[in-house]
Structure formats: structure tokens, C-alpha cells
Design a protein around this motif. Structure first.
Motif, PDB file in Angstrom:
ATOM      1  N   GLY A   1       0.803  -1.213   0.000  1.00  0.00           N
ATOM      2  CA  GLY A   1       0.000   0.000   0.000  1.00  0.00           C
ATOM      3  C   GLY A   1       0.836   1.262   0.000  1.00  0.00           C
ATOM      4  N   PHE A   2       0.147   2.398  -0.082  1.00  0.00           N
ATOM      5  CA  PHE A   2       0.831   3.679  -0.091  1.00  0.00           C
ATOM      6  C   PHE A   2      -0.146   4.783   0.294  1.00  0.00           C
ATOM      7  CE2 PHE A   2      -1.119   3.314  -4.210  1.00  0.00           C
ATOM      8  CZ  PHE A   2      -1.430   4.606  -4.632  1.00  0.00           C
ATOM      9  N   THR A   3       0.403   5.922   0.669  1.00  0.00           N
ATOM     10  CA  THR A   3      -0.378   7.128   0.938  1.00  0.00           C
ATOM     11  C   THR A   3       0.094   8.209  -0.026  1.00  0.00           C
ATOM     12  OG1 THR A   3      -0.650   6.585   3.277  1.00  0.00           O
ATOM     13  CG2 THR A   3      -0.975   8.886   2.634  1.00  0.00           C
ATOM     14  N   ALA A   4      -0.849   8.905  -0.649  1.00  0.00           N
ATOM     15  CA  ALA A   4      -0.512   9.946  -1.611  1.00  0.00           C
ATOM     16  C   ALA A   4      -1.286  11.218  -1.298  1.00  0.00           C
ATOM     17  CB  ALA A   4      -0.807   9.493  -3.031  1.00  0.00           C
ATOM     18  N   GLY A   5      -0.685  12.351  -1.639  1.00  0.00           N
ATOM     19  CA  GLY A   5      -1.348  13.636  -1.535  1.00  0.00           C
ATOM     20  C   GLY A   5      -1.449  14.298  -2.900  1.00  0.00           C
ATOM     21  N   VAL A   6      -2.551  14.992  -3.154  1.00  0.00           N
ATOM     22  CA  VAL A   6      -2.781  15.651  -4.436  1.00  0.00           C
ATOM     23  C   VAL A   6      -3.165  17.099  -4.180  1.00  0.00           C
ATOM     24  CG1 VAL A   6      -4.098  15.639  -6.586  1.00  0.00           C
ATOM     25  CG2 VAL A   6      -3.607  13.479  -5.432  1.00  0.00           C
ATOM     26  N   THR A   7      -2.489  18.010  -4.844  1.00  0.00           N
ATOM     27  CA  THR A   7      -2.833  19.429  -4.770  1.00  0.00           C
ATOM     28  C   THR A   7      -3.313  19.886  -6.145  1.00  0.00           C
ATOM     29  OG1 THR A   7      -1.215  19.867  -3.038  1.00  0.00           O
ATOM     30  CG2 THR A   7      -1.993  21.757  -4.308  1.00  0.00           C
ATOM     31  N   VAL A   8      -4.490  20.473  -6.175  1.00  0.00           N
ATOM     32  CA  VAL A   8      -5.082  20.977  -7.412  1.00  0.00           C
ATOM     33  C   VAL A   8      -5.069  22.492  -7.351  1.00  0.00           C
ATOM     34  CG1 VAL A   8      -7.108  20.967  -8.904  1.00  0.00           C
ATOM     35  CG2 VAL A   8      -6.586  18.960  -7.513  1.00  0.00           C
TER      36      VAL A   8
ATOM     37  N   GLN B   1      -9.050   4.377   0.506  1.00  0.00           N
ATOM     38  CA  GLN B   1      -9.606   5.326   1.469  1.00  0.00           C
ATOM     39  C   GLN B   1      -9.183   6.726   1.056  1.00  0.00           C
ATOM     40  OE1 GLN B   1      -7.934   4.993   5.377  1.00  0.00           O
ATOM     41  NE2 GLN B   1      -9.518   6.226   6.387  1.00  0.00           N
ATOM     42  N   ALA B   2     -10.057   7.721   1.223  1.00  0.00           N
ATOM     43  CA  ALA B   2      -9.716   9.080   0.820  1.00  0.00           C
ATOM     44  C   ALA B   2     -10.228  10.076   1.834  1.00  0.00           C
ATOM     45  CB  ALA B   2     -10.294   9.390  -0.559  1.00  0.00           C
ATOM     46  N   TRP B   3      -9.633  11.277   1.850  1.00  0.00           N
ATOM     47  CA  TRP B   3     -10.075  12.354   2.704  1.00  0.00           C
ATOM     48  C   TRP B   3     -10.020  13.667   1.928  1.00  0.00           C
ATOM     49  CZ3 TRP B   3      -6.202   8.939   3.630  1.00  0.00           C
ATOM     50  CH2 TRP B   3      -4.891   9.377   3.426  1.00  0.00           C
ATOM     51  N   ASN B   4     -10.917  14.564   2.272  1.00  0.00           N
ATOM     52  CA  ASN B   4     -11.076  15.866   1.615  1.00  0.00           C
ATOM     53  C   ASN B   4     -11.532  15.750   0.157  1.00  0.00           C
ATOM     54  OD1 ASN B   4     -10.379  17.362   3.908  1.00  0.00           O
ATOM     55  ND2 ASN B   4      -8.189  17.233   3.433  1.00  0.00           N
ATOM     56  N   ALA B   5     -11.979  14.583  -0.271  1.00  0.00           N
ATOM     57  CA  ALA B   5     -12.579  14.356  -1.589  1.00  0.00           C
ATOM     58  C   ALA B   5     -13.224  12.988  -1.565  1.00  0.00           C
ATOM     59  CB  ALA B   5     -11.542  14.432  -2.705  1.00  0.00           C
ATOM     60  N   THR B   6     -14.185  12.789  -2.435  1.00  0.00           N
ATOM     61  CA  THR B   6     -14.765  11.453  -2.640  1.00  0.00           C
ATOM     62  C   THR B   6     -14.110  10.845  -3.863  1.00  0.00           C
ATOM     63  OG1 THR B   6     -16.885  12.125  -1.698  1.00  0.00           O
ATOM     64  CG2 THR B   6     -16.878  10.160  -3.098  1.00  0.00           C
ATOM     65  N   VAL B   7     -13.438   9.723  -3.691  1.00  0.00           N
ATOM     66  CA  VAL B   7     -12.694   9.106  -4.781  1.00  0.00           C
ATOM     67  C   VAL B   7     -13.328   7.770  -5.131  1.00  0.00           C
ATOM     68  CG1 VAL B   7     -10.450   8.298  -5.595  1.00  0.00           C
ATOM     69  CG2 VAL B   7     -10.572  10.233  -4.022  1.00  0.00           C
ATOM     70  N   SER B   8     -13.645   7.596  -6.405  1.00  0.00           N
ATOM     71  CA  SER B   8     -14.185   6.326  -6.906  1.00  0.00           C
ATOM     72  C   SER B   8     -13.296   5.832  -8.026  1.00  0.00           C
ATOM     73  CB  SER B   8     -15.622   6.506  -7.403  1.00  0.00           C
ATOM     74  OG  SER B   8     -15.682   7.469  -8.444  1.00  0.00           O
ATOM     75  N   GLN B   9     -13.512   4.580  -8.418  1.00  0.00           N
ATOM     76  CA  GLN B   9     -12.639   3.990  -9.433  1.00  0.00           C
ATOM     77  C   GLN B   9     -13.433   3.043 -10.314  1.00  0.00           C
ATOM     78  OE1 GLN B   9      -8.779   3.139  -7.960  1.00  0.00           O
ATOM     79  NE2 GLN B   9      -8.248   1.716  -9.601  1.00  0.00           N
ATOM     80  N   SER B  10     -13.174   3.120 -11.640  1.00  0.00           N
ATOM     81  CA  SER B  10     -13.741   2.199 -12.614  1.00  0.00           C
ATOM     82  C   SER B  10     -12.598   1.680 -13.464  1.00  0.00           C
ATOM     83  CB  SER B  10     -14.787   2.891 -13.498  1.00  0.00           C
ATOM     84  OG  SER B  10     -15.256   2.032 -14.521  1.00  0.00           O
ATOM     85  N   GLY B  11     -12.255   0.400 -13.307  1.00  0.00           N
ATOM     86  CA  GLY B  11     -11.077  -0.116 -13.971  1.00  0.00           C
ATOM     87  C   GLY B  11      -9.856   0.626 -13.459  1.00  0.00           C
TER      88      GLY B  11
ATOM     89  N   ASN C   1      -5.304   6.710   0.702  1.00  0.00           N
ATOM     90  CA  ASN C   1      -4.513   5.493   0.794  1.00  0.00           C
ATOM     91  C   ASN C   1      -4.834   4.627  -0.415  1.00  0.00           C
ATOM     92  OD1 ASN C   1      -3.351   6.166   3.261  1.00  0.00           O
ATOM     93  ND2 ASN C   1      -5.038   5.259   4.420  1.00  0.00           N
ATOM     94  N   GLY C   2      -3.834   3.922  -0.918  1.00  0.00           N
ATOM     95  CA  GLY C   2      -4.036   3.076  -2.083  1.00  0.00           C
ATOM     96  C   GLY C   2      -3.342   1.747  -1.928  1.00  0.00           C
ATOM     97  N   ALA C   3      -3.727   0.799  -2.769  1.00  0.00           N
ATOM     98  CA  ALA C   3      -3.100  -0.514  -2.818  1.00  0.00           C
ATOM     99  C   ALA C   3      -2.325  -0.648  -4.125  1.00  0.00           C
ATOM    100  CB  ALA C   3      -4.160  -1.612  -2.720  1.00  0.00           C
ATOM    101  N   TRP C   4      -1.215  -1.379  -4.095  1.00  0.00           N
ATOM    102  CA  TRP C   4      -0.409  -1.583  -5.292  1.00  0.00           C
ATOM    103  C   TRP C   4       0.281  -2.928  -5.189  1.00  0.00           C
ATOM    104  CZ3 TRP C   4       5.054  -1.891  -5.520  1.00  0.00           C
ATOM    105  CH2 TRP C   4       5.700  -1.753  -4.275  1.00  0.00           C
ATOM    106  N   SER C   5       0.691  -3.438  -6.336  1.00  0.00           N
ATOM    107  CA  SER C   5       1.495  -4.660  -6.373  1.00  0.00           C
ATOM    108  C   SER C   5       2.316  -4.622  -7.648  1.00  0.00           C
ATOM    109  CB  SER C   5       0.619  -5.918  -6.344  1.00  0.00           C
ATOM    110  OG  SER C   5      -0.245  -5.974  -7.449  1.00  0.00           O
ATOM    111  N   GLY C   6       3.579  -4.920  -7.539  1.00  0.00           N
ATOM    112  CA  GLY C   6       4.435  -4.985  -8.712  1.00  0.00           C
ATOM    113  C   GLY C   6       5.031  -3.671  -9.138  1.00  0.00           C
ATOM    114  N   GLY C   7       4.367  -2.580  -8.859  1.00  0.00           N
ATOM    115  CA  GLY C   7       4.872  -1.281  -9.258  1.00  0.00           C
ATOM    116  C   GLY C   7       3.930  -0.201  -8.800  1.00  0.00           C
ATOM    117  N   ASN C   8       4.446   0.991  -8.580  1.00  0.00           N
ATOM    118  CA  ASN C   8       3.613   2.102  -8.140  1.00  0.00           C
ATOM    119  C   ASN C   8       3.956   3.349  -8.948  1.00  0.00           C
ATOM    120  OD1 ASN C   8       1.707   3.531  -6.710  1.00  0.00           O
ATOM    121  ND2 ASN C   8       3.006   3.849  -4.905  1.00  0.00           N
TER     122      ASN C   8
END
Length: 470
Positions: free
Chosen positions: A378-385, A410-420, A445-452
Motif C-alpha cells: 500500500g501507499f499514501t498519496a497527496g494531491v494538490t489541485v 480510502q480518501a479524505w477531503n474528496a470522494t474518490v471512486s474507481q472504474s477499472g 490510501n491506495g493498494a499496489w502490487s508490482g509497481g507504483n
């Protein structure tokens, strides 16, 4: 923390008479899905990166390879195949949660020299054709939603075109191609496709009779594609009725290669008319229950075939050459149920005087993406727009595509969804507005395997942003 290479995408320039990107720009694929149809685009595989790739992935839920699956491309020498371009398109689609329209298996044009100029017995030619269909469809079995099995089989008067296949094999070549495709992938929808069949008339009557004959023979034909290469001011008034009569035969229908060209230069009046006509074509599909969707033949004028074939004509697609949405884009969105700002020529356009309540344009955006910590799964990332434009953003949706199969948990300060592989972040109530020069930040927070590997491109409300990752 794993190192992530820095990337800066080029900013998008506003050119010509196109509309600027708007803070509340609609997402065509989402609007189409809500209506139960798809909205697609033809693409060029070599361009599927940067702004072009970001928009193709963000706005459309179906893609068609413009040339990468044609016979001359994939089998340039008999029995020797080159799948590089086709693979790029299919892989891109799967990474973006898109379906693929395979185009095309059997066509009189763009054949390899060995086939076009070769001399074969009838038996050998039939075997060459069915072997080619079987090989290509088998390679992408389970990965192609629709195949244009036979393309452009008719003359303008509705009679059969005198192609290499028809001249030697007669009309039976069509049935054989469809049967080979069905055997190679029973799940794919199989279409016949042609141009100038959009309205009622001799050519569409010929197609209607051909489909009747094929069905009577038990040929596994699932649908009819109407290309929709149209001219401004000449959209057939009988389009919907024509689609409906084919649907009544028990087949699906789709508009497969839509563009609406005009004599250059484009003017505000022409672009406004083009908007109405894109809207009308989309509405015609929506009015027919068995119409599966619409595909535009290239979404940007910089990738359009029109100027090369029709000198002095162009401006045929929904985006201008600088990747800015034109009025036609808003016409499509309105047909699909969007009720926001309608772009130039619409009374609700923010550029029109007397509309202070409308969403204001965003003329620039930048995204900074950083992996803050990372562990084995897993990992934690931050995004600034950041709003780099001169007008406030009121409500935002940020989209990106994961290049390495990551997912948000899991996300905070935004609602994050994913399709594919496509992730979508929507503002929270407290950070919907971004003033000019201002920014908002969210994390997940995100999940990864093999590469990020970090995403390299982002769109804000459908407009491409400059991006930096670390």
C-alpha cells in the motif's frame, strides 16, 4: 518510499473559435452511461498519451482504432502479423474501463499489397479471408465488444460493391466472414458497417435488403453501423426513422464514425449549427431502443481525416486542434441530459452578457501528485489541485488513470471512486471552490502490487492540467 519520476505535461492553448474549458464541464461517458448507451471515439494509437490520452480516457467509454486493426496494418505480409498498434489501443481501453469497437476485418480498401494485387483461386481467396478473420478475432477474444466484420460493401445505389472479395466470391463472402468471426469469439457483437446509409434512400434500402437476406440465411449478424460522416446543414431528417426500421429487423444499430464537416473557416454561426446537429444525431440514437451508442471519428480536429480528403473543409469534431471543447461537445452533452452551461451560442454561456449566475470558465489548472509513504502492499498519496486561470472554479472533478494497476482504498477531503484503472475525485462540500491562484489538497490510501508508477496526466472538469509528480 519508491522513487517516482517527475513529469510535466504541456499546457493546453486555446485556439480559434473554440469554447474555453468550463468549471462545470460534463463528462460524456458518465452522461451516456446514465442513458444506457456508450459514447466513443476513434483514436490513433501513437497519440494515446499526454493531453490526447487523458481526454480520450476521461471523456469516452468506447474507443475504435482508426487504422490499427485494418488488414493492411496487422497482416502486411501473408501469415506475418503486426499487433503492436492494435495491442496499444486494447490495452489503453482496458486500463481506462472502456470497451473496444474492432475496426475492421474485411474491407475493399487498405488491403496489403500481397492481397490486393495477388492472384488466387476462389477457394484460396475464401480461405485467406476466413483465416485472417479467425486469427484477428481469436487474438482479441473476450476483449472486443463489437466488431465491424464487413465494412462498406455497397455502392451508392444500394447494389453490391465490386470489391476483390465480391467479384470472386459473390455475396457469400459476407456470410463466411460473419460465421468465422462468430466461431472465433461467440461473445462479441458482429456488425456490418457503411457510409451514406444514415437516412432513407437507395443505399440504405440496399443495406436493409442485405441485412434481411443475411438474417434469412441464419448469418450471425448482431448489428448495423451507420458511419455518420455528415456535412453541415445536410444531416438527414430521416435518420431516426432509418435507425428504427433496421432495429425493427431485430438487430442493434449504432452511429459508428460521426463527424460533421464544414467549409472553412469556421464561424460562430457554423459552430452553433454544428452543435445543434451533433445534438440531433445523438438524440436520434437515444430515441431508438436498440441503438447502442455513438462514436465520433476522432474527438479533436488535430486528429481528423477530413482536411486531407476534403481540401478546404474541416472543423468536424467536438474538440478543436488545441483540445478545447467546441459548441458541438456541449450539444452532445445536452442530448445526453446535461443541463449546465451550454457553451458559446447557448443563452446560458458565461461569455454571454447577463448570465452572472452561470459557472465561470477555468482557463488553467495544475496538479501536484506525491507519494508520501509506501509499504509492500500500500501507499499514501497527496494531491494538490491549483487553479492557474483567472476565474474561480465552482465544483471540481479530477480524473486520472493508474498506469500500474493501483487502486484507492480510502480518501479524505474528496470522494474518490474507481472504474477499472480510471480514478475520479470529486470535491468535498468545504473545498468545492478554488479561487484564481488558489488550491485545494486531498489525500488517499491506495493498494499496489508490482509497481507504483505515478499517473502522468490529470483532467479537471474535463480539461487537461499541467502535472508534476514526485
Amino acid at each position: 518510499m519508491a522513487a517516482v519520476s517527475a513529469l510535466t505535461a504541456a499546457a493546453v492553448a486555446v485556439v480559434g473559435l473554440a469554447a474555453p474549458a468550463h468549471a462545470a464541464d460534463p463528462v460524456l461517458r458518465d452522461l451516456a452511461a446514465a442513458k444506457g448507451v456508450y459514447y466513443g471515439t476513434a483514436v490513433t494509437s501513437s497519440k494515446l498519451s499526454g493531453t490526447y490520452g487523458a481526454l480520450a480516457g476521461a471523456q469516452f467509454d468506447s474507443i475504435t482504432p482508426a487504422n490499427e486493426m485494418k488488414w493492411g496494418t496487422v497482416e502486411p505480409n501473408r501469415g506475418s502479423f503486426d499487433w503492436a498498434g492494435a495491442d496499444r489501443v486494447v490495452n489503453f481501453a482496458e486500463a481506462n474501463g472502456q470497451r473496444v469497437r474492432g475496426h475492421t476485418l474485411v474491407w475493399h480498401s487498405q488491403m496489403p499489397n500481397w492481397l490486393a494485387n495477388g492472384s488466387f483461386s476462389n477457394t484460396e481467396l475464401r480461405t485467406i479471408m476466413t483465416d485472417h478473420v479467425t486469427t484477428e478475432v481469436t487474438r482479441y477474444r473476450g476483449r472486443i465488444d463489437h466488431w465491424d466484420v464487413v465494412n462498406e460493401p455497397l455502392n451508392e445505389d444500394g447494389t453490391m460493391r465490386g470489391s476483390k472479395f465480391y467479384n470472386q466470391l459473390g455475396e457469400s463472402y459476407i456470410a463466411d466472414a460473419f460465421r468465422a468471426a462468430r466461431a472465433a469469439d461467440p461473445a462479441a457483437k458482429l456488425y456490418i458497417n457503411d457510409y451514406n446509409t444514415d437516412g432513407t434512400g437507395p443505399k440504405s434500402n440496399g443495406m436493409y435488403s442485405l441485412v434481411q437476406r443475411l438474417k434469412a440465411q441464419g448469418v450471425p449478424i448482431d448489428g448495423v453501423g451507420f458511419q455518420g460522416h455528415l456535412i453541415l446543414g445536410q444531416v438527414p431528417s430521416t435518420l431516426q426513422a432509418n435507425l428504427q426500421r433496421f432495429a425493427d429487423l431485430g438487430v442493434e444499430v449504432a452511429v459508428t464514425e460521426l463527424d460533421i464537416r464544414m467549409t472553412l473557416p469556421a464561424t460562430d454561426a457554423k459552430l452553433t449549427q454544428q452543435k445543434a446537429e451533433y445534438k440531433a444525431v445523438t438524440n436520434a440514437c437515444l430515441a431508438v431502443a436498440r441503438c447502442e451508442g455513438v462514436t465520433v471519428w476522432g474527438f479533436t480536429d488535430s486528429d481528423s481525416w477530413i482536411p486531407d480528403v476534403f481540401p478546404g473543409e474541416g472543423a468536424a469534431t467536438p474538440y478543436d486542434a488545441g483540445f478545447q471543447p467546441k459548441p458541438a461537445y456541449y450539444g452532445i452533452a445536452e442530448a445526453l441530459g446535461w443541463t449546465g452551461d451550454g457553451g458559446p451560442g447557448d443563452p446560458g454561456d458565461p461569455g454571454d452578457p447577463g448570465d452572472p449566475g452561470d459557472p465561470t470558465p477555468t482557463t488553467g489548472c495544475a496538479v501536484a501528485y506525491a507519494v508520501q509513504s509506501q509499504w509492500n502492499t500500500g501507499f499514501t498519496a497527496g494531491v494538490t489541485v491549483r487553479n492557474t486561470g483567472t476565474s474561480p472554479v465552482n465544483g471540481w472533478t479530477l480524473r486520472w488513470t493508474w498506469p500500474s494497476g493501483q487502486s484507492v482504498t480510502q480518501a479524505w477531503n474528496a470522494t474518490v471512486s474507481q472504474s477499472g484503472a480510471q480514478a475520479t475525485a470529486v470535491n468535498a462540500a468545504h473545498n468545492a471552490a478554488i479561487a484564481p491562484g488558489g488550491s485545494v489538497t486531498f489525500g488517499f490510501n491506495g493498494a499496489w502490487s508490482g509497481g507504483n508508477t505515478a499517473p502522468g496526466a490529470f483532467t479537471l472538469n474535463g480539461a487537461a492540467c499541467t502535472a508534476a509528480v514526485s
